[in-house]
Design a protein around this motif. Structure first.
Motif, mmCIF file in Angstrom:
data_model
loop_
_atom_site.group_PDB
_atom_site.id
_atom_site.type_symbol
_atom_site.label_atom_id
_atom_site.label_comp_id
_atom_site.label_asym_id
_atom_site.label_seq_id
_atom_site.Cartn_x
_atom_site.Cartn_y
_atom_site.Cartn_z
ATOM 1 N N PHE A 1 -2.668 -4.248 1.773
ATOM 2 C CA PHE A 1 -2.260 -2.854 1.741
ATOM 3 C C PHE A 1 -3.397 -2.021 1.164
ATOM 4 N N TYR A 2 -3.812 -0.994 1.913
ATOM 5 C CA TYR A 2 -4.907 -0.146 1.476
ATOM 6 C C TYR A 2 -4.415 1.283 1.310
ATOM 7 N N PHE A 3 -4.672 1.830 0.124
ATOM 8 C CA PHE A 3 -4.207 3.159 -0.243
ATOM 9 C C PHE A 3 -5.353 4.160 -0.265
ATOM 10 N N GLY A 4 -4.975 5.431 -0.298
ATOM 11 C CA GLY A 4 -5.949 6.508 -0.475
ATOM 12 C C GLY A 4 -5.827 7.107 -1.853
ATOM 13 N N THR A 5 -6.253 8.357 -1.973
ATOM 14 C CA THR A 5 -6.247 9.035 -3.272
ATOM 15 C C THR A 5 -4.975 9.855 -3.483
ATOM 16 N N GLN B 1 -11.187 0.623 4.792
ATOM 17 C CA GLN B 1 -9.860 0.558 5.374
ATOM 18 C C GLN B 1 -8.894 1.516 4.707
ATOM 19 N N GLN B 2 -9.348 2.201 3.678
ATOM 20 C CA GLN B 2 -8.444 3.056 2.938
ATOM 21 C C GLN B 2 -7.939 4.217 3.772
ATOM 22 N N TYR C 1 4.333 5.937 -0.284
ATOM 23 C CA TYR C 1 4.781 5.634 -1.636
ATOM 24 C C TYR C 1 4.725 6.911 -2.467
ATOM 25 N N PHE D 1 1.342 8.741 -1.665
ATOM 26 C CA PHE D 1 0.264 7.934 -1.115
ATOM 27 C C PHE D 1 0.705 7.299 0.201
#
Lengths: 110, 113
Positions: free
Chosen positions: A98-102, A2-3, A35, A88
């Motif tokens: 809440f799913y974040f990336g790199t 889900q990221q 963010y 992000f």
């Protein structure tokens, strides 16, 4: 997964230029958020765009959302050295997951 | 008057040890989280608690045990530390539903030697 996935991984621009970074995700969402993280610090919320919105502005920030392509972009206009940070995107599907990336590492050169 | 505070900020320890990171929020939020950020800055959700109840456990080894004594606190205990546990751990909180945003703590950098 889900990221979210941000693109580019790193971006270097001159002060005064605009910075654009992109986010792609895979699942349906309620909203998407951006963010900012300064080096060695926690993340700080910048802007939220709901799934039924296509564009949103906040100061020098402009966010777009294309749910058909599952993508979003963050534009920072008239960049400043103080904008140097990692950015992000985070996807929210249920209201509290809440799913974040790199992230995209932005460097603004004075 | 820090909104989300976590301690310690830095933690250096040997493999095999047990350690804890504490988190407190004074925002009146019902939901709290632990995230792990690796050396490539990838931010991965580990746990989420809503009003002291576990609601997300994202395939984290059972060496990691979160504990929420009340809705303002969410502590993270890690047993038998491994080299791969080295990371920055972030605590965050949010309101329980709707278009809410996360408020993060400053992070706790764990180094396992």
């Amino acid at each position: 997964s889900q990221q979210g996935e941000e693109d580019p991984q790193a971006l270097s621009i001159q002060e005064g230029e605009n910075a654009t970074m992109n986010c792609s995700y895979k699942t349906s969402i309620n909203n998407l958020q951006w963010y900012r993280q300064n080096s060695g610090r926690g993340l700080v919320h910048l802007i939220l765009i709901r799934s039924n919105e296509r564009e949103k502005h906040s100061g020098r920030l402009r966010v777009t959302l294309d749910t058909s392509k599952k993508s979003s972009s963050l534009l920072i206009t008239a960049s400043r050295a103080a904008d140097t940070a990692s950015y992000f995107c985070a996807t929210d599907s249920t209201g509290n997951q809440f799913y974040f990336g790199t992230g995209t590492s932005l460097t603004v050169i004075p | 008057d820090t909104a989300v505070s976590q301690t310690p900020k830095y933690l250096v320890t040997q493999m095999g040890n047990d350690k804890s990171i504490k988190c407190e929020q004074n925002l009146g939020h019902d939901t709290m989280y632990w995230y792990k950020q690796d050396s490539k800055k990838f931010l991965k959700i580990m746990f989420s608690y809503n009003n002291k109840e576990l609601i997300i456990n994202e395939t984290v080894p059972n060496r990691f045990s979160p504990k929420s004594p009340d809705k303002a606190h969410l502590n993270l205990h890690i047993n038998s530390l491994e080299l791969g546990d080295s990371a920055v751990y972030f605590c965050a909180s949010s309101l329980p539903s709707g278009a809410n945003v996360l408020t993060f703590g400053a992070g706790s950098r764990l180094t396992v030697l």
